[in-house]
Scaffold this active site. Structure first.
Site, PDB file in Angstrom:
ATOM      1  N   ASP A  49      27.023 120.930  24.697  1.00 23.26           N
ATOM      2  CA  ASP A  49      27.209 119.704  25.476  1.00 23.26           C
ATOM      3  C   ASP A  49      28.446 119.793  26.370  1.00 23.26           C
ATOM      4  O   ASP A  49      28.426 119.379  27.540  1.00 23.26           O
ATOM      5  CB  ASP A  49      27.334 118.504  24.540  1.00 23.26           C
ATOM      6  CG  ASP A  49      25.977 117.943  24.146  1.00 23.26           C
ATOM      7  OD1 ASP A  49      25.005 118.718  24.120  1.00 23.26           O
ATOM      8  OD2 ASP A  49      25.884 116.732  23.869  1.00 23.26           O
ATOM      9  N   ASN A  93      20.478 118.717  27.154  1.00 12.83           N
ATOM     10  CA  ASN A  93      20.180 117.511  26.383  1.00 12.83           C
ATOM     11  C   ASN A  93      21.466 116.771  26.057  1.00 12.83           C
ATOM     12  O   ASN A  93      21.580 116.121  25.018  1.00 12.83           O
ATOM     13  CB  ASN A  93      19.434 117.869  25.092  1.00 12.83           C
ATOM     14  CG  ASN A  93      18.692 116.686  24.493  1.00 12.83           C
ATOM     15  OD1 ASN A  93      18.492 115.666  25.148  1.00 12.83           O
ATOM     16  ND2 ASN A  93      18.285 116.811  23.245  1.00 12.83           N
ATOM     17  N   GLY A  95      23.582 113.938  26.429  1.00 16.76           N
ATOM     18  CA  GLY A  95      23.677 112.537  26.840  1.00 16.76           C
ATOM     19  C   GLY A  95      25.092 112.142  27.201  1.00 16.76           C
ATOM     20  O   GLY A  95      25.312 111.340  28.113  1.00 16.76           O
ATOM     21  N   ARG A 123      14.597 110.383  27.247  1.00 17.20           N
ATOM     22  CA  ARG A 123      15.648 109.463  26.789  1.00 17.20           C
ATOM     23  C   ARG A 123      15.921 108.434  27.883  1.00 17.20           C
ATOM     24  O   ARG A 123      16.219 108.788  29.029  1.00 17.20           O
ATOM     25  CB  ARG A 123      16.918 110.243  26.437  1.00 17.20           C
ATOM     26  CG  ARG A 123      16.687 111.263  25.335  1.00 17.20           C
ATOM     27  CD  ARG A 123      17.925 112.109  25.065  1.00 17.20           C
ATOM     28  NE  ARG A 123      19.012 111.324  24.490  1.00 17.20           N
ATOM     29  CZ  ARG A 123      20.192 111.838  24.147  1.00 17.20           C
ATOM     30  NH1 ARG A 123      20.430 113.134  24.342  1.00 17.20           N
ATOM     31  NH2 ARG A 123      21.135 111.072  23.626  1.00 17.20           N
ATOM     32  N   SER A 171      25.062 102.553  23.730  1.00 14.89           N
ATOM     33  CA  SER A 171      26.399 102.181  24.193  1.00 14.89           C
ATOM     34  C   SER A 171      26.868 103.088  25.324  1.00 14.89           C
ATOM     35  O   SER A 171      27.827 102.752  26.031  1.00 14.89           O
ATOM     36  CB  SER A 171      27.392 102.246  23.029  1.00 14.89           C
ATOM     37  OG  SER A 171      27.526 103.576  22.559  1.00 14.89           O
ATOM     38  N   ASP A 317      25.498 107.787  14.248  1.00 18.25           N
ATOM     39  CA  ASP A 317      25.376 109.237  14.048  1.00 18.25           C
ATOM     40  C   ASP A 317      25.661 109.617  12.598  1.00 18.25           C
ATOM     41  O   ASP A 317      24.895 110.347  11.962  1.00 18.25           O
ATOM     42  CB  ASP A 317      26.320 109.991  14.987  1.00 18.25           C
ATOM     43  CG  ASP A 317      25.826 109.976  16.424  1.00 18.25           C
ATOM     44  OD1 ASP A 317      24.642 109.659  16.638  1.00 18.25           O
ATOM     45  OD2 ASP A 317      26.623 110.271  17.324  1.00 18.25           O
ATOM     46  N   GLU A 345      18.652 112.518  20.485  1.00 16.84           N
ATOM     47  CA  GLU A 345      18.128 113.840  20.823  1.00 16.84           C
ATOM     48  C   GLU A 345      16.657 113.990  20.449  1.00 16.84           C
ATOM     49  O   GLU A 345      15.919 114.761  21.055  1.00 16.84           O
ATOM     50  CB  GLU A 345      18.957 114.915  20.127  1.00 16.84           C
ATOM     51  CG  GLU A 345      20.286 115.214  20.788  1.00 16.84           C
ATOM     52  CD  GLU A 345      21.385 114.228  20.465  1.00 16.84           C
ATOM     53  OE1 GLU A 345      22.547 114.539  20.736  1.00 16.84           O
ATOM     54  OE2 GLU A 345      21.094 113.120  19.958  1.00 16.84           O
ATOM     55  N   ARG A 348      14.970 109.931  15.835  1.00 19.32           N
ATOM     56  CA  ARG A 348      15.570 110.316  14.570  1.00 19.32           C
ATOM     57  C   ARG A 348      15.005 109.543  13.375  1.00 19.32           C
ATOM     58  O   ARG A 348      15.022 110.049  12.251  1.00 19.32           O
ATOM     59  CB  ARG A 348      17.091 110.161  14.632  1.00 19.32           C
ATOM     60  CG  ARG A 348      17.757 111.259  15.456  1.00 19.32           C
ATOM     61  CD  ARG A 348      19.242 111.042  15.608  1.00 19.32           C
ATOM     62  NE  ARG A 348      19.884 112.223  16.186  1.00 19.32           N
ATOM     63  CZ  ARG A 348      21.136 112.259  16.628  1.00 19.32           C
ATOM     64  NH1 ARG A 348      21.886 111.160  16.556  1.00 19.32           N
ATOM     65  NH2 ARG A 348      21.643 113.364  17.138  1.00 19.32           N
ATOM     66  N   HIS A 389      20.821 118.782  16.550  1.00 24.58           N
ATOM     67  CA  HIS A 389      21.896 119.359  15.738  1.00 24.58           C
ATOM     68  C   HIS A 389      22.145 118.573  14.457  1.00 24.58           C
ATOM     69  O   HIS A 389      22.422 119.157  13.405  1.00 24.58           O
ATOM     70  CB  HIS A 389      23.176 119.439  16.573  1.00 24.58           C
ATOM     71  CG  HIS A 389      23.618 118.125  17.158  1.00 24.58           C
ATOM     72  ND1 HIS A 389      24.911 117.686  17.121  1.00 24.58           N
ATOM     73  CD2 HIS A 389      22.930 117.138  17.800  1.00 24.58           C
ATOM     74  CE1 HIS A 389      25.012 116.514  17.712  1.00 24.58           C
ATOM     75  NE2 HIS A 389      23.818 116.160  18.133  1.00 24.58           N
ATOM     76  N   ARG A 390      22.058 117.264  14.520  1.00 22.61           N
ATOM     77  CA  ARG A 390      22.377 116.465  13.343  1.00 22.61           C
ATOM     78  C   ARG A 390      21.300 116.575  12.257  1.00 22.61           C
ATOM     79  O   ARG A 390      21.598 116.477  11.065  1.00 22.61           O
ATOM     80  CB  ARG A 390      22.632 115.009  13.728  1.00 22.61           C
ATOM     81  CG  ARG A 390      23.767 114.875  14.725  1.00 22.61           C
ATOM     82  CD  ARG A 390      24.563 113.615  14.596  1.00 22.61           C
ATOM     83  NE  ARG A 390      25.603 113.565  15.623  1.00 22.61           N
ATOM     84  CZ  ARG A 390      26.780 114.176  15.532  1.00 22.61           C
ATOM     85  NH1 ARG A 390      27.058 114.879  14.451  1.00 22.61           N
ATOM     86  NH2 ARG A 390      27.667 114.091  16.506  1.00 22.61           N
ATOM     87  N   LYS A 415      25.048 122.622  19.771  1.00 19.75           N
ATOM     88  CA  LYS A 415      25.296 121.450  20.610  1.00 19.75           C
ATOM     89  C   LYS A 415      26.671 120.857  20.341  1.00 19.75           C
ATOM     90  O   LYS A 415      27.361 120.408  21.264  1.00 19.75           O
ATOM     91  CB  LYS A 415      24.204 120.410  20.363  1.00 19.75           C
ATOM     92  CG  LYS A 415      24.308 119.146  21.206  1.00 19.75           C
ATOM     93  CD  LYS A 415      23.141 118.219  20.917  1.00 19.75           C
ATOM     94  CE  LYS A 415      23.245 116.921  21.685  1.00 19.75           C
ATOM     95  NZ  LYS A 415      23.087 117.092  23.138  1.00 19.75           N
TER      96      LYS A 415
END
Length: 644
Positions: A49, A93, A95, A123, A171, A317, A345, A348, A389-390, A415
């Site tokens: 990113d 990707n 954001g 997105r 946000s 997150d 991403e 989720r 990634h998360r 990322k």
């Protein structure tokens, strides 16, 4: 790598220095680029990113340099709108790069095209575009309305007055507007329509803007007044905090795996809202300590994590980590107010529900919530990560449930945290494996069983698995030429090894698998690729706490290459033949010494030359020659290696 296999883990403890925050890194880069003067940025995150943001800034005329191999950067600000007035930008990707750059470019008076990966084009960005159009920006959609890619054209900006933007989708839309509006030089009020989600991320934005000289007046979380005649000015040097979202995986590991696990780089003084993940863990019963620049987590006293029902709008997150932590709770868990997960991403909520079910959880999925009930025992699974990634980092925690897990596409962590799995490995303890190999009749089966008994470990006799496949095939009438059917039997064998005996289901088949017919069958099925592949996963399923002693040909090379202790147990062919002769005579069976010796020598030659799992000592294996040893001495040698 296409996938990464994580072994079952015994626990977690240690320290982790966190990488820089993605949110702070990309905000800081953009503010430094728009500022007057040069800014030295310390501890910038090295990730995909941030790379996308750095590439875009260079294309837009912003000069920056990196201090060798460090994470320290110097950015020469352009003191206002971007000087380059035409550019095509690919932002992957990211954001945190796409949304703020959209706003800054819309107010820079040029023509720009912004695109990303296919998921970026799914997105939403329409609410930000609508807000920018209210002050005269000319932004068109190059694909579907409301979504990237975008085409920005020169326009007459009419700043001032009130700009309205929705706050209940992302946000980042409000962040982008707030960061760009000082470029107009006119006081402008931004009003939030609907509930503002992820408020702590807006707090990060306002804090960083103030460090660069622009103080936004906030009236609750509904109105934000950006002052007129304000200009960004470099603070000189600015430090990027450690990433609080990334801290959540290690803090959860400490809470699940015993701990203590300490993360360094965030603490009481952090400007990131995700440090409040530690508060959520405390509500689950975890023991938390915190300093100005560190947080430490331990498991609850003598109990599992407590079931929870939490509104997680403020830490969207880090909340993903709680969804996996629910697998270790003492009852059903509910995660509420997480609608923003749908536009990250990946979707989720849907992705998390799918993958939690794979490991055995019962999951109820709603438009803005998840309910997760842990299974009695976690199920080994291959986790799809959706280029998110998360997802990859969250599901690594499953391995703390004495459960092996495969992470597909592990490189997606680049990322935000390219070294995540290495850091995770440094603070976790895998279930130990002792791998014992050696030639036929060397006594490795006897030694393995005795070592397992002494350590209290499970035992795996891999050679018996192939004999069991042959026995099961004979009983089921399956031909030794029917490779798919044999592989199916291999994958579901109800085999266990207890007190030196071999069981198939509840039946003791120790003697049945030693018949000549079973032995011949075992040699036939052992060379079939599908059978070996099926038994690979089957063998790995024996790895459970507190540990495993695995005996067999490819235990230390293929099945458990990370085994902490590897032994190559051997003896001269003469000694092995004498032992086999003695065993047969004690059982009242006829035997010929010279015939036994020749059979062993011939088998050694075949085993060493076979293309599949040849007999060979691994470079990291300890050689144990038992020619002059008895069983007790051999067992003592292995135990000494394990305990040292």
């Amino acid at each position: 790598m296409e996938f990464l296999d994580l072994p079952p883990l015994l626990g977690a403890s240690g320290r982790v220095r966190l990488p820089g925050s993605k949110s702070i890194s990309n905000r800081t880069l953009l503010l430094a680029a728009l500022s007057e003067g040069e800014t030295d940025i310390r501890d910038l995150l090295a990730s995909d990113d941030v790379e996308r943001m750095l590439e875009a800034l260079r294309v837009l005329g912003v000069e920056w340099s990196c201090d060798g191999e460090s994470d320290n950067y110097r950015v020469r600000g352009v003191g206002g709108p971007f000087p380059v007035k035409a550019a095509d930008l690919f932002l992957g990707n990211a954001g945190t790069a796409f949304r703020p750059l959209t706003a800054a470019l819309a107010l820079s008076g040029g023509e720009y095209r912004l695109s990303g990966v296919p998921r970026m084009h799914e997105r939403p960005i329409g609410d930000l575009v609508d807000g920018l159009r209210q002050i005269g920006a000319d932004i068109g959609y190059a694909g579907n309305d409301g979504f990237p890619p975008l085409h920005i054209r020169p326009a007459t900006i009419r700043p001032g007055g009130v700009v309205r933007v929705r706050g209940d989708v992302s946000s980042q839309f409000l962040t982008a507007l707030l960061m760009a509006l000082p470029l107009t030089g006119v006081e402008t009020t931004v009003e939030v329509v609907g509930e503002l989600i992820s408020k702590p991320y807006i707090g990060i934005t306002l804090d960083l803007m103030a460090r660069f000289g622009v103080v936004v007046r906030r009236e609750g979380w509904e109105r934000f007044i950006v002052p007129g005649a304000a200009r960004y000015r470099s603070p000189g040097v600015i430090f990027v905090e450690g990433d609080a979202s990334s801290a959540s995986y290690f803090l959860a590991a400490g809470a699940i795996g015993g701990g203590p696990v300490r993360v360094e780089g965030v603490g009481r003084g952090s400007i990131q809202g995700d440090v409040r993940f530690a508060e959520a863990l405390e509500q689950l019963g975890a023991r938390i300590d915190m300093g100005d620049n560190w947080i430490e987590a331990r498991a609850p006293e003598g109990a599992r994590l407590k079931a929870f029902d939490l509104d997680l709008n403020h830490i969207p997150d880090a909340a993903m980590t709680l969804a996996v932590a629910a697998l270790f709770a003492d009852g059903p868990c509910r995660l509420r107010n997480i609608a923003s997960w749908r536009v990250k991403e990946t979707d989720r909520i849907a992705a998390m529900a799918n993958e939690l079910r794979k490991v055995g959880a019962t999951v109820e999925e709603g438009p803005d919530y998840l309910c997760v009930t842990a299974p009695a025992r976690l199920v080994p699974a291959a986790i799809d990560t959706y280029d998110d990634h998360r997802m990859a980092m969250c599901f690594s925690l499953v391995s703390l449930g004495d459960c092996r897990v495969r992470i597909n596409d592990p490189k997606c962590v680049n990322k935000t945290f390219p070294t995540y799995f290495a850091r995770f490995g440094e603070v976790t303890r895998p279930v130990p494996v002792v791998a014992i190999d050696g030639p036929s009749a060397s006594g490795k089966g006897t030694v393995a069983a005795r070592v397992a008994e002494a350590l209290g470990y499970h035992c795996l006799d891999s050679g018996s698995l192939y004999r069991l496949v042959a026995l099961a095939a004979m009983r089921a009438g399956v031909s030794f030429d029917d490779e798919p059917a044999l592989a199916g039997l291999a994958a579901t064998l109800p085999a266990r090894f207890t007190d030196g005996r071999v069981f198939l289901g509840g039946e003791d088949v120790t003697d049945a698998i030693r018949t000549e017919e079973a032995s011949v069958g075992a040699s036939k099925v052992a060379v079939l690729a599908d059978v070996r592949a099926a038994l690979l996963d089957r063998q790995r399923e024996y790895r459970h706490a507190p540990g495993l002693v695995a005996e067999g040909r490819d235990m230390g090379s293929v099945v458990f290459p990370d085994a902490g202790t590897k032994i190559f147990l051997t003896a001269t062919a003469q000694a092995r033949a004498e032992r086999r002769y003695k065993q047969l005579m004690e059982k009242g069976m006829a035997a010929n010494m010279q015939s036994l010796l020749k059979d062993l020598q011939d088998r050694d030659a075949r085993d060493a030359a076979r293309p599949v799992a040849p007999l060979q000592k691994l470079p990291d294996a300890a050689l144990l020659d038992t020619t002059e040893m008895d069983v007790e001495q051999a067992v003592g040698f292995v135990l000494d290696r394990v305990r040292s």
